[in-house]
Design a protein around this motif. Structure first.
Motif, PDB file in Angstrom:
ATOM      1  N   THR A  89     -21.932 -69.258  84.887  1.00  0.00           N
ATOM      2  CA  THR A  89     -22.035 -67.946  84.257  1.00  0.00           C
ATOM      3  C   THR A  89     -21.984 -68.074  82.742  1.00  0.00           C
ATOM      4  OG1 THR A  89     -20.914 -66.958  86.173  1.00  0.00           O
ATOM      5  CG2 THR A  89     -21.048 -65.634  84.184  1.00  0.00           C
ATOM      6  N   GLY A  90     -21.099 -68.943  82.244  1.00  0.00           N
ATOM      7  CA  GLY A  90     -21.028 -69.188  80.811  1.00  0.00           C
ATOM      8  C   GLY A  90     -22.327 -69.762  80.272  1.00  0.00           C
ATOM      9  N   LEU A  91     -22.986 -70.623  81.052  1.00  0.00           N
ATOM     10  CA  LEU A  91     -24.268 -71.197  80.630  1.00  0.00           C
ATOM     11  C   LEU A  91     -25.337 -70.124  80.492  1.00  0.00           C
ATOM     12  CD1 LEU A  91     -24.352 -74.453  82.805  1.00  0.00           C
ATOM     13  CD2 LEU A  91     -24.101 -74.305  80.324  1.00  0.00           C
ATOM     14  N   LYS A 108     -16.277 -66.929  80.065  1.00  0.00           N
ATOM     15  CA  LYS A 108     -15.416 -67.625  81.026  1.00  0.00           C
ATOM     16  C   LYS A 108     -13.988 -67.109  80.947  1.00  0.00           C
ATOM     17  CE  LYS A 108     -15.953 -72.155  80.828  1.00  0.00           C
ATOM     18  NZ  LYS A 108     -16.272 -73.462  80.202  1.00  0.00           N
ATOM     19  N   THR A 109     -13.509 -66.873  79.732  1.00  0.00           N
ATOM     20  CA  THR A 109     -12.155 -66.345  79.556  1.00  0.00           C
ATOM     21  C   THR A 109     -12.025 -64.970  80.189  1.00  0.00           C
ATOM     22  OG1 THR A 109     -11.877 -67.564  77.486  1.00  0.00           O
ATOM     23  CG2 THR A 109     -10.381 -65.711  77.875  1.00  0.00           C
ATOM     24  N   TYR A 110     -12.996 -64.102  79.918  1.00  0.00           N
ATOM     25  CA  TYR A 110     -12.950 -62.740  80.453  1.00  0.00           C
ATOM     26  C   TYR A 110     -13.000 -62.746  81.980  1.00  0.00           C
ATOM     27  CZ  TYR A 110     -14.441 -58.070  81.766  1.00  0.00           C
ATOM     28  OH  TYR A 110     -14.531 -56.839  82.377  1.00  0.00           O
ATOM     29  N   LEU A 111     -13.954 -63.492  82.542  1.00  0.00           N
ATOM     30  CA  LEU A 111     -14.161 -63.465  83.986  1.00  0.00           C
ATOM     31  C   LEU A 111     -12.971 -64.035  84.751  1.00  0.00           C
ATOM     32  CD1 LEU A 111     -17.920 -64.538  84.102  1.00  0.00           C
ATOM     33  CD2 LEU A 111     -16.988 -62.300  84.748  1.00  0.00           C
ATOM     34  N   LEU A 112     -12.458 -65.168  84.294  1.00  0.00           N
ATOM     35  CA  LEU A 112     -11.343 -65.779  85.012  1.00  0.00           C
ATOM     36  C   LEU A 112     -10.073 -64.940  84.857  1.00  0.00           C
ATOM     37  CD1 LEU A 112     -10.357 -68.068  86.745  1.00  0.00           C
ATOM     38  CD2 LEU A 112      -9.892 -69.406  84.686  1.00  0.00           C
ATOM     39  N   THR A 113      -9.862 -64.375  83.683  1.00  0.00           N
ATOM     40  CA  THR A 113      -8.693 -63.507  83.469  1.00  0.00           C
ATOM     41  C   THR A 113      -8.780 -62.272  84.349  1.00  0.00           C
ATOM     42  OG1 THR A 113      -8.520 -64.250  81.173  1.00  0.00           O
ATOM     43  CG2 THR A 113      -7.366 -62.225  81.744  1.00  0.00           C
ATOM     44  N   LYS A 114      -9.987 -61.715  84.435  1.00  0.00           N
ATOM     45  CA  LYS A 114     -10.193 -60.506  85.229  1.00  0.00           C
ATOM     46  C   LYS A 114     -10.064 -60.793  86.718  1.00  0.00           C
ATOM     47  CE  LYS A 114     -11.812 -56.150  85.287  1.00  0.00           C
ATOM     48  NZ  LYS A 114     -11.189 -55.021  84.559  1.00  0.00           N
ATOM     49  N   ASP A 115     -10.565 -61.939  87.126  1.00  0.00           N
ATOM     50  CA  ASP A 115     -10.628 -62.272  88.552  1.00  0.00           C
ATOM     51  C   ASP A 115      -9.271 -62.682  89.101  1.00  0.00           C
ATOM     52  OD1 ASP A 115     -11.266 -63.092  91.074  1.00  0.00           O
ATOM     53  OD2 ASP A 115     -12.462 -64.812  90.460  1.00  0.00           O
ATOM     54  N   ALA A 120      -4.580 -64.523  79.478  1.00  0.00           N
ATOM     55  CA  ALA A 120      -5.743 -64.843  78.657  1.00  0.00           C
ATOM     56  C   ALA A 120      -5.449 -65.977  77.678  1.00  0.00           C
ATOM     57  CB  ALA A 120      -6.203 -63.598  77.890  1.00  0.00           C
ATOM     58  N   GLY A 121      -4.178 -66.104  77.262  1.00  0.00           N
ATOM     59  CA  GLY A 121      -3.818 -67.173  76.341  1.00  0.00           C
ATOM     60  C   GLY A 121      -4.035 -68.552  76.944  1.00  0.00           C
ATOM     61  N   LYS A 122      -3.739 -68.686  78.229  1.00  0.00           N
ATOM     62  CA  LYS A 122      -3.935 -69.970  78.906  1.00  0.00           C
ATOM     63  C   LYS A 122      -5.424 -70.290  79.057  1.00  0.00           C
ATOM     64  CE  LYS A 122       0.328 -70.305  81.659  1.00  0.00           C
ATOM     65  NZ  LYS A 122       0.731 -71.642  81.178  1.00  0.00           N
ATOM     66  N   VAL A 123      -6.187 -69.299  79.517  1.00  0.00           N
ATOM     67  CA  VAL A 123      -7.623 -69.517  79.698  1.00  0.00           C
ATOM     68  C   VAL A 123      -8.292 -69.782  78.348  1.00  0.00           C
ATOM     69  CG1 VAL A 123      -9.760 -68.602  80.659  1.00  0.00           C
ATOM     70  CG2 VAL A 123      -7.574 -67.988  81.697  1.00  0.00           C
ATOM     71  N   GLY A 124      -7.898 -68.994  77.341  1.00  0.00           N
ATOM     72  CA  GLY A 124      -8.464 -69.178  76.007  1.00  0.00           C
ATOM     73  C   GLY A 124      -8.191 -70.564  75.454  1.00  0.00           C
TER      74      GLY A 124
END
Length: 354
Positions: A89-91, A108-115, A120-124
């Protein structure tokens, strides 16, 4: 005002796209022999060329493992399938959104945080860590390619300066990203500047709520970045995956030349690949193709081979990527829409099946 702004942005993007396409077509019409290109493409070894699609898929697998390894270092466990989906998705966003090379990380940050309800700090921190690793590998490859070119060829001063400028800007960008990521005060300063700039255009905007949420997010981000930095051994696996992934990605161009029956030198491929990759993150469609064709022609010498190699390689790393990543985007959207609140007993990153 918002619809008007979006309309203007869409018109500007379309205008740039048309300009890039026009420049690419004009170059093809006036500087390339279409019949020679056709003869070259007809002679393509499809068996060899099909390997380019396989190597690109292997690159995405390695990219997935880089991200998953970094998340694991931050005590975030997600399935390989989920990481693979959001990597693709990021690609998609990276290929379609003209920006400074961060649309994939943001998505990727938005989708994984939302899902998965992960902070968000960890994903970011994980996606920025992956970005820093990727930029480092690209700079090293570009430096090696430039060194080999200077050693083997008598390049004119203009070409050397242009490549040197791209290399210098890449190093500067990496230094800025690294500094901002590891210096909380620098990030907070940028946040204050951003708020002041926005206030110039939106004087009635209440900044308190935004600033509080932003500072909370940044504090979590810096805490997790510091955690990654404090455990260098945990970065070995992502680094290995990153290097292997880079080799697979650059192999697309090697395989394309081999399929055309004209193997290309390592230095030429490294220079062209890294230059095009850099332009691809900031430039609109068709401008990277034009630059790639011009650079290959200058270094390889045959305009028909250069154009054919550009066309075939972009079928893999652009159009094939768009087709697969568009499907991944649709699947990710459906996945989030149908998402149910995660069970407290579930591992992080697992989604309860309906």
């Amino acid at each position: 005002m918002e619809p008007t702004k979006k309309s203007l942005q869409s018109k500007a993007s379309i205008a740039i796209l048309i300009a890039g396409l026009a420049a690419f077509i004009l170059y093809f019409v006036f500087f390339i022999d279409p019949q020679q290109v056709a003869r070259t493409l007809v002679q393509t070894n499809l068996t060899i060329y099909s390997a380019a699609f396989v190597t690109y898929m292997l690159f995405t697998v390695c990219s997935t493992m880089v991200w998953r390894s970094l998340l694991s270092s931050l005590a975030v466990k997600i399935t390989t399938r989920k990481a693979f989906l959001y990597t693709w998705t990021g690609l998609f966003f990276e290929a379609t959104v003209p920006q400074l090379g961060w649309s994939a990380e943001v998505s990727k940050t938005y989708l994984l945080t939302k899902d998965a309800n992960i902070p968000a700090g960890k994903v970011g921190a994980s996606v920025v860590g992956q970005k820093i690793l990727g930029m480092t590998i690209t700079i090293i490859a570009l430096s090696i390619g430039l060194g080999l070119l200077l050693f083997r060829y008598s390049l004119n001063l203009t070409a050397v300066l242009l490549i040197g400028i791209v290399l210098g800007l890449s190093i500067l960008t990496l230094a800025v990203v690294y500094y901002i990521s590891f210096k909380p005060n620098a990030t907070k300063t940028l946040l204050r500047w951003a708020i002041k700039i926005i206030q110039v255009f939106r004087k009635s905007w209440n900044t308190q709520n935004f600033q509080t949420k932003a500072e909370e997010l940044l504090n979590g981000f810096h805490t997790n970045i510091a955690q990654l930095k404090a455990n260098p051994k945990a970065l070995i696996a992502p680094a290995v995956y990153g290097v292997v992934g880079f080799i697979f990605e650059v192999s697309v161009l090697f395989i394309t030349f081999a399929a055309l029956g004209h193997p290309a030198p390592v230095d030429v491929v490294l220079i062209v690949f890294t230059l095009t990759g850099t332009l691809q993150t900031i430039g609109p469609l068709f401008f990277p193709e034009l630059v790639m064709t011009l650079t290959l022609t200058a270094l390889f010498g045959d305009p028909a081979i250069a154009f054919s190699a550009t066309l075939l390689s972009r079928v893999v790393n652009l159009w094939f990527r768009l087709a697969v990543s568009c499907g991944a985007l649709q699947l990710a959207g459906i996945k989030i829409i149908r998402q149910t609140p995660p069970n407290n007993n579930q591992p992080i990153g697992e989604v309860k099946q309906n």
